[in-house]
Design a protein around this motif. Structure first.
Motif, PDB file in Angstrom:
ATOM      1  N   THR A  88       8.162  28.197 -38.240  1.00  0.00           N
ATOM      2  CA  THR A  88       9.250  28.778 -39.025  1.00  0.00           C
ATOM      3  C   THR A  88      10.544  28.256 -38.393  1.00  0.00           C
ATOM      4  OG1 THR A  88       9.328  30.783 -37.655  1.00  0.00           O
ATOM      5  CG2 THR A  88       7.879  30.793 -39.574  1.00  0.00           C
ATOM      6  N   PRO A  89      11.531  27.865 -39.193  1.00  0.00           N
ATOM      7  CA  PRO A  89      12.674  27.118 -38.648  1.00  0.00           C
ATOM      8  C   PRO A  89      13.817  27.992 -38.148  1.00  0.00           C
ATOM      9  CG  PRO A  89      12.848  27.189 -41.028  1.00  0.00           C
ATOM     10  CD  PRO A  89      11.583  27.946 -40.665  1.00  0.00           C
ATOM     11  N   THR A  90      13.507  29.207 -37.723  1.00  0.00           N
ATOM     12  CA  THR A  90      14.548  30.210 -37.482  1.00  0.00           C
ATOM     13  C   THR A  90      15.200  30.121 -36.108  1.00  0.00           C
ATOM     14  OG1 THR A  90      12.800  31.742 -36.820  1.00  0.00           O
ATOM     15  CG2 THR A  90      13.535  31.831 -39.110  1.00  0.00           C
ATOM     16  N   GLY A  91      14.837  29.132 -35.303  1.00  0.00           N
ATOM     17  CA  GLY A  91      15.462  28.997 -33.994  1.00  0.00           C
ATOM     18  C   GLY A  91      16.907  28.545 -34.074  1.00  0.00           C
ATOM     19  N   ALA A  92      17.284  27.959 -35.198  1.00  0.00           N
ATOM     20  CA  ALA A  92      18.676  27.549 -35.419  1.00  0.00           C
ATOM     21  C   ALA A  92      18.947  27.556 -36.916  1.00  0.00           C
ATOM     22  CB  ALA A  92      18.916  26.152 -34.840  1.00  0.00           C
ATOM     23  N   ARG A  93      20.057  28.196 -37.331  1.00  0.00           N
ATOM     24  CA  ARG A  93      20.332  28.330 -38.748  1.00  0.00           C
ATOM     25  C   ARG A  93      21.233  27.201 -39.234  1.00  0.00           C
ATOM     26  NH1 ARG A  93      23.761  28.885 -35.856  1.00  0.00           N
ATOM     27  NH2 ARG A  93      22.017  29.100 -34.474  1.00  0.00           N
ATOM     28  N   PRO A  94      21.180  26.882 -40.539  1.00  0.00           N
ATOM     29  CA  PRO A  94      22.022  25.817 -41.080  1.00  0.00           C
ATOM     30  C   PRO A  94      23.493  26.229 -41.127  1.00  0.00           C
ATOM     31  CG  PRO A  94      20.774  26.877 -42.837  1.00  0.00           C
ATOM     32  CD  PRO A  94      20.272  27.453 -41.553  1.00  0.00           C
ATOM     33  N   THR A  95      24.355  25.223 -41.140  1.00  0.00           N
ATOM     34  CA  THR A  95      25.798  25.481 -41.099  1.00  0.00           C
ATOM     35  C   THR A  95      26.269  26.272 -42.307  1.00  0.00           C
ATOM     36  OG1 THR A  95      25.981  23.344 -39.980  1.00  0.00           O
ATOM     37  CG2 THR A  95      28.022  24.374 -40.702  1.00  0.00           C
ATOM     38  N   TRP A  96      25.682  25.993 -43.478  1.00  0.00           N
ATOM     39  CA  TRP A  96      26.127  26.704 -44.677  1.00  0.00           C
ATOM     40  C   TRP A  96      25.939  28.213 -44.553  1.00  0.00           C
ATOM     41  CZ3 TRP A  96      22.470  29.724 -46.812  1.00  0.00           C
ATOM     42  CH2 TRP A  96      21.120  29.329 -46.773  1.00  0.00           C
ATOM     43  N   MET A  97      24.900  28.609 -43.830  1.00  0.00           N
ATOM     44  CA  MET A  97      24.648  30.048 -43.684  1.00  0.00           C
ATOM     45  C   MET A  97      25.711  30.695 -42.800  1.00  0.00           C
ATOM     46  SD  MET A  97      21.306  32.105 -42.241  1.00  0.00           S
ATOM     47  CE  MET A  97      20.151  31.159 -43.216  1.00  0.00           C
ATOM     48  N   SER A  98      26.046  30.039 -41.687  1.00  0.00           N
ATOM     49  CA  SER A  98      27.068  30.595 -40.796  1.00  0.00           C
ATOM     50  C   SER A  98      28.411  30.681 -41.493  1.00  0.00           C
ATOM     51  CB  SER A  98      27.194  29.724 -39.538  1.00  0.00           C
ATOM     52  OG  SER A  98      25.981  29.659 -38.827  1.00  0.00           O
ATOM     53  N   GLN A  99      28.719  29.692 -42.330  1.00  0.00           N
ATOM     54  CA  GLN A  99      29.997  29.687 -43.027  1.00  0.00           C
ATOM     55  C   GLN A  99      30.086  30.796 -44.071  1.00  0.00           C
ATOM     56  OE1 GLN A  99      30.772  26.371 -45.745  1.00  0.00           O
ATOM     57  NE2 GLN A  99      32.879  26.250 -44.971  1.00  0.00           N
ATOM     58  N   LYS A 100      29.025  30.955 -44.860  1.00  0.00           N
ATOM     59  CA  LYS A 100      29.052  31.934 -45.948  1.00  0.00           C
ATOM     60  C   LYS A 100      28.802  33.350 -45.459  1.00  0.00           C
ATOM     61  CE  LYS A 100      27.278  32.825 -50.584  1.00  0.00           C
ATOM     62  NZ  LYS A 100      26.410  32.333 -51.699  1.00  0.00           N
ATOM     63  N   TYR A 101      27.983  33.476 -44.402  1.00  0.00           N
ATOM     64  CA  TYR A 101      27.607  34.805 -43.897  1.00  0.00           C
ATOM     65  C   TYR A 101      27.883  34.872 -42.390  1.00  0.00           C
ATOM     66  CZ  TYR A 101      24.866  34.663 -48.251  1.00  0.00           C
ATOM     67  OH  TYR A 101      24.460  34.537 -49.556  1.00  0.00           O
ATOM     68  N   PRO A 102      29.135  34.974 -41.980  1.00  0.00           N
ATOM     69  CA  PRO A 102      29.442  34.982 -40.531  1.00  0.00           C
ATOM     70  C   PRO A 102      28.786  36.131 -39.778  1.00  0.00           C
ATOM     71  CG  PRO A 102      31.380  35.568 -41.860  1.00  0.00           C
ATOM     72  CD  PRO A 102      30.348  35.053 -42.804  1.00  0.00           C
ATOM     73  N   GLU A 103      28.348  37.173 -40.488  1.00  0.00           N
ATOM     74  CA  GLU A 103      27.677  38.285 -39.810  1.00  0.00           C
ATOM     75  C   GLU A 103      26.383  37.867 -39.134  1.00  0.00           C
ATOM     76  OE1 GLU A 103      24.465  40.512 -42.312  1.00  0.00           O
ATOM     77  OE2 GLU A 103      26.431  41.053 -43.106  1.00  0.00           O
ATOM     78  N   VAL A 104      25.806  36.718 -39.507  1.00  0.00           N
ATOM     79  CA  VAL A 104      24.567  36.295 -38.862  1.00  0.00           C
ATOM     80  C   VAL A 104      24.821  35.796 -37.442  1.00  0.00           C
ATOM     81  CG1 VAL A 104      23.597  35.651 -41.105  1.00  0.00           C
ATOM     82  CG2 VAL A 104      24.580  33.869 -39.645  1.00  0.00           C
ATOM     83  N   LEU A 105      26.067  35.485 -37.123  1.00  0.00           N
ATOM     84  CA  LEU A 105      26.397  34.970 -35.793  1.00  0.00           C
ATOM     85  C   LEU A 105      26.501  36.114 -34.793  1.00  0.00           C
ATOM     86  CD1 LEU A 105      29.106  32.372 -36.855  1.00  0.00           C
ATOM     87  CD2 LEU A 105      26.768  31.889 -36.114  1.00  0.00           C
ATOM     88  N   ARG A 106      26.098  35.839 -33.580  1.00  0.00           N
ATOM     89  CA  ARG A 106      26.068  36.880 -32.559  1.00  0.00           C
ATOM     90  C   ARG A 106      27.452  37.308 -32.091  1.00  0.00           C
ATOM     91  NH1 ARG A 106      20.957  34.876 -28.815  1.00  0.00           N
ATOM     92  NH2 ARG A 106      19.388  35.585 -30.287  1.00  0.00           N
ATOM     93  N   VAL A 107      27.497  38.553 -31.661  1.00  0.00           N
ATOM     94  CA  VAL A 107      28.651  39.102 -30.969  1.00  0.00           C
ATOM     95  C   VAL A 107      28.258  39.266 -29.501  1.00  0.00           C
ATOM     96  CG1 VAL A 107      30.152  41.119 -30.724  1.00  0.00           C
ATOM     97  CG2 VAL A 107      29.555  40.261 -33.008  1.00  0.00           C
ATOM     98  N   GLU A 108      29.066  38.726 -28.608  1.00  0.00           N
ATOM     99  CA  GLU A 108      28.770  38.803 -27.179  1.00  0.00           C
ATOM    100  C   GLU A 108      29.108  40.191 -26.625  1.00  0.00           C
ATOM    101  OE1 GLU A 108      27.179  36.441 -25.535  1.00  0.00           O
ATOM    102  OE2 GLU A 108      27.142  35.226 -27.361  1.00  0.00           O
ATOM    103  N   SER A 109      28.745  40.423 -25.377  1.00  0.00           N
ATOM    104  CA  SER A 109      28.958  41.748 -24.783  1.00  0.00           C
ATOM    105  C   SER A 109      30.436  42.118 -24.712  1.00  0.00           C
ATOM    106  CB  SER A 109      28.343  41.801 -23.385  1.00  0.00           C
ATOM    107  OG  SER A 109      28.919  40.818 -22.539  1.00  0.00           O
ATOM    108  N   ASN A 110      31.335  41.105 -24.780  1.00  0.00           N
ATOM    109  CA  ASN A 110      32.768  41.388 -24.800  1.00  0.00           C
ATOM    110  C   ASN A 110      33.276  41.749 -26.190  1.00  0.00           C
ATOM    111  OD1 ASN A 110      32.699  38.946 -26.113  1.00  0.00           O
ATOM    112  ND2 ASN A 110      33.933  37.836 -24.596  1.00  0.00           N
ATOM    113  N   ARG A 111      32.327  41.834 -27.157  1.00  0.00           N
ATOM    114  CA  ARG A 111      32.587  42.231 -28.549  1.00  0.00           C
ATOM    115  C   ARG A 111      33.308  41.138 -29.342  1.00  0.00           C
ATOM    116  NH1 ARG A 111      29.551  45.463 -25.675  1.00  0.00           N
ATOM    117  NH2 ARG A 111      29.507  47.658 -26.318  1.00  0.00           N
ATOM    118  N   VAL A 112      33.199  39.882 -28.924  1.00  0.00           N
ATOM    119  CA  VAL A 112      33.773  38.752 -29.651  1.00  0.00           C
ATOM    120  C   VAL A 112      32.642  37.987 -30.333  1.00  0.00           C
ATOM    121  CG1 VAL A 112      35.050  36.574 -29.461  1.00  0.00           C
ATOM    122  CG2 VAL A 112      35.731  38.564 -28.084  1.00  0.00           C
TER     123      VAL A 112
END
Length: 691
Positions: A88-112
């Motif tokens: 399953t290719p879920t170890g890295a997501r395509p750029t279009w997904m990060s652009q359209k759905y920024p919520e998929v990107l992680r928030v670090e412990s500093n809340r950024v």
């Protein structure tokens, strides 16, 4: 009596030999794939892991799927007798997904929140990411779950990391509520009255943060448990559509070398087969003994997770590109290091990678096929020769490692130890300590399981308990019963200190083990790096050991209650106080080692005596040269003895039996055997042999 276990896949009931393969990187040049298939057969490679980071090739735009290239790859594999672990290719997501759905990107412990990039930069809790994953996996399952070339699913890749977004904060609160039910129970477990940090509403609970709460150890520990559980929950969500389509296909995800962030014991309950990625730093010293023991421990750990053969999913056929020094494997080391995994229970040898990427961060990472693009290289020949060796060892498939000794190792214990704030913040070295104890068994050629607190100890004769700082009451009771029933246990300093919530046991250390070991620990001293003390064996002690041994890092000041003193401290104000004891309880014995001994010779002598006392099985009875080990796999009728030379020198091993046969050539081996530098020999014997 042992018997053979089922092969990992009945489609391929032989040693799986292959690599991670990324044909999606070469779609612009179809001739590359044709050449790769030809060379796979030439290298005697019968399996490839495909599609691990192929999301962009499979779904180049949201909702537009391109499977034609993967159809061609798998169909060609089937025509050529090659199989696939389809990822399953879920170890890295395509750029279009990060652009359209920024919520998929992680928030670090500093809340950024992170920007798009790298691998595993996605939130395992994100509803969007879970939705997109489910769609992709459903389509893969529908299309390939009954494909003749597909023998299993490779879920994502090296799962890791954590996210502190609002979704994860809410999930953490739900996890905590489910565990503690009430705020009173939470506050007690976390000892939140400390510094007046009592929680009065569930909404106040957050993950640890560098600019927020970090001093509540119970909270830190539960956050690590939550991250592990939430990652496992994501894995289970990935697997659901795959199993629905074809429940017979095994699922795995590749684990990592003693990885810190996830409790692999809980993962093991959900995986059909254990797989892991092994990247030793060979040849940094004249002898590879220390590196070999560290990775032998890992092999035994991953085998022990399910008590059955595992997969060596990744190893390098030559070098890495991310270690401090990218050292080439010396002649013989590829075969030796691969057979080391087999000796400890691997039924596959696989590599990262098949063909080197032309660009980006792994373009210089080792591969079976180098940038030159042909088979006329030293590395390719090493791989092909190993393929021939593995093809001659099919009888080993499904055999077990008959361990009668075990070492206790828990993830939440190591998390708690490293958060303890004392007695040595300069390094308690839990992992290195565990492996130092393990090394003595490696030197003796004694098979060992690596067990957790929830495992059953009753099948073992000898149990080693190093630095079990976090020890539940029920685990202590289980160890006590193990000893009463005739088992031998060896416990060290800094054991039985806290419970499952990282709250100190009251009534004297080592808490639940106090009756078992028959001592009371009054104080423990952390030593500076330059400080040394000594352990001096008492004259006429029950183990008949002599000598004075250097100790460092930690010294436990103990009182004997029912135990007998075997050795004392030699220096400082506690000279003459007990340093090594034994307690008789029921039909068994419990030893207590009060300090970390520097010298490996102590552990070798000490555990040699305990192995003899407990009647623990050795692979062979001959003395082994330093840096040489003997490991055992068996089906109950035939034993397979793996002699491995990590000493850096040519060695001779005297054999304890006249009926050995070379497992590859079928020739008799009598008297002694010569093993070259970086050499390995596999001997076969019947199990009712007479010495």
């Amino acid at each position: 009596m042992a018997s053979k276990l089922q092969p990992i896949s009945n489609k391929l009931p032989v040693f799986m030999h292959g690599a991670d393969y990324n044909p999606d990187q070469w779609l612009h040049d179809p001739k590359i794939f044709e050449e790769d298939v030809r060379m796979m057969r030439l290298a005697k490679c019968n399996v490839m892991s495909v599609g691990i980071f192929a999301w962009s090739a499979l779904e180049p735009e949201e909702g537009r799927f391109e499977f034609g290239w993967l159809d061609h790859v798998l169909d060609t594999f089937a025509e050529n007798g090659i199989y696939a672990w389809l990822a399953t290719p879920t170890g890295a997501r395509p750029t279009w997904m990060s652009q359209k759905y920024p919520e998929v990107l992680r928030v670090e412990s500093n809340r950024v929140r992170n920007l798009h990039g790298v691998r595993h930069n996605h939130c395992f809790t994100s509803p969007v990411y879970r939705e997109k994953t489910a769609i992709m996996n459903q389509k893969l399952a529908e299309r390939y779950s009954n494909h003749p070339a597909v023998l299993g699913w490779h879920i994502s890749n090296e799962l890791s990391g954590e996210c502190h977004c609002d979704y994860c904060q809410n999930a953490f609160r739900d996890w905590v509520k489910a565990k503690y039910k009430t705020l009173d129970a939470l506050n007690l477990a976390w000892w939140a009255s400390f510094w007046s940090h009592t929680y009065t509403d569930w909404s106040q609970v957050e993950s640890p943060a560098p600019h927020g709460e970090t001093a509540v150890h119970g909270q830190n520990l539960d956050w690590r448990r939550f991250v592990s559980d939430q990652t496992l929950d994501f894995y289970k969500q990935e697997v659901a559509p795959l199993k629905a389509a074809n429940p017979e296909l095994p699922c795995t995800t590749n684990m990592m070398d003693l990885f810190y962030g996830l409790d692999y014991r809980t993962f093991a309950e959900e995986l059909d087969v254990i797989s892991w990625d092994s990247y030793p730093t060979w040849h940094s010293l004249p002898s590879d003994r220390n590196v070999a023991t560290w990775f032998a421990f890992n092999h035994d750990l991953f085998r022990s997770l399910k008590k059955k053969p595992f997969m060596l999913m990744e190893s390098t056929p030559s070098l890495t590109n991310w270690q401090p020094v990218s050292k080439l494997k010396r002649p013989g080391m590829h075969r030796l290091s691969s057979l080391q995994a087999v000796a400890h229970g691997a039924d596959t040898v696989q590599y990262f990678q098949w063909r080197k990427s032309r660009g980006s961060s792994e373009k210089f990472h080792g591969a079976v096929v180098d940038h030159v693009g042909h088979e006329h290289t030293r590395v390719f020949q090493d791989v092909a020769e190993l393929g021939e060796t593995l093809a001659n060892l099919t009888d080993v498939i499904g055999t077990s490692v008959p361990a009668e000794a075990a070492i206790l190792f828990d993830w939440d214990n190591r998390w708690a130890i490293n958060d303890a704030q004392g007695p040595r913040n300069g390094g308690l070295n839990y992992e290195n300590t565990v492996v130092q104890h393990y090394s003595a068994f490696w030197e003796m050629g004694v098979p060992v399981d690596i067990v957790g607190s929830n495992d059953d100890f009753s099948s073992y004769k000898l149990l080693i308990v190093p630095m079990a700082y976090l020890l539940r009451q029920e685990t202590g009771e289980k160890i006590e019963q193990f000893v009463k029933n005739g088992g031998t246990v060896s416990v060290t300093y800094w054991s039985g200190i806290v419970d499952e919530n990282d709250l100190c046991h009251l009534g004297g250390f080592p808490g639940p083990l106090r009756t078992t070991v028959g001592i009371w620990s009054e104080e423990i001293e952390g030593l500076h790096d330059h400080d040394r003390n000594s352990l001096v064996m008492n004259s006429g002690n029950a183990l008949n050991l002599d000598g004075r041994f250097e100790v460092h890092e930690l010294c436990d000041l103990i009182h004997v209650e029912t135990a007998e003193v075997l050795a004392v401290y030699g220096d400082d104000f506690y000279a003459g106080r007990p340093a090594l004891t034994v307690n008789h309880l029921g039909d068994g014995k419990a030893y207590y080692l009060a300090a970390r001994v520097s010298e490996d010779t102590f552990y070798q002598s000490f555990y040699d005596k305990l192995v003899e006392e407990a009647g623990v099985r050795r692979t062979i009875l001959s003395a082994l040269p330093e840096g040489v080990t003997a490991q055992l796999r068996t089906d109950g009728n035939t034993d397979y003895v793996f002699l491995q030379n990590f000493s850096g020198n040519e060695v001779s091993v005297a054999l304890d039996y006249d009926g050995y046969v070379d497992a590859e050539s079928g020739k008799a081996v009598v008297g002694q055997i010569e093993i070259p530098v970086n050499g390995a020999s596999i001997l076969r014997r019947i199990t009712d042999y007479k010495l």
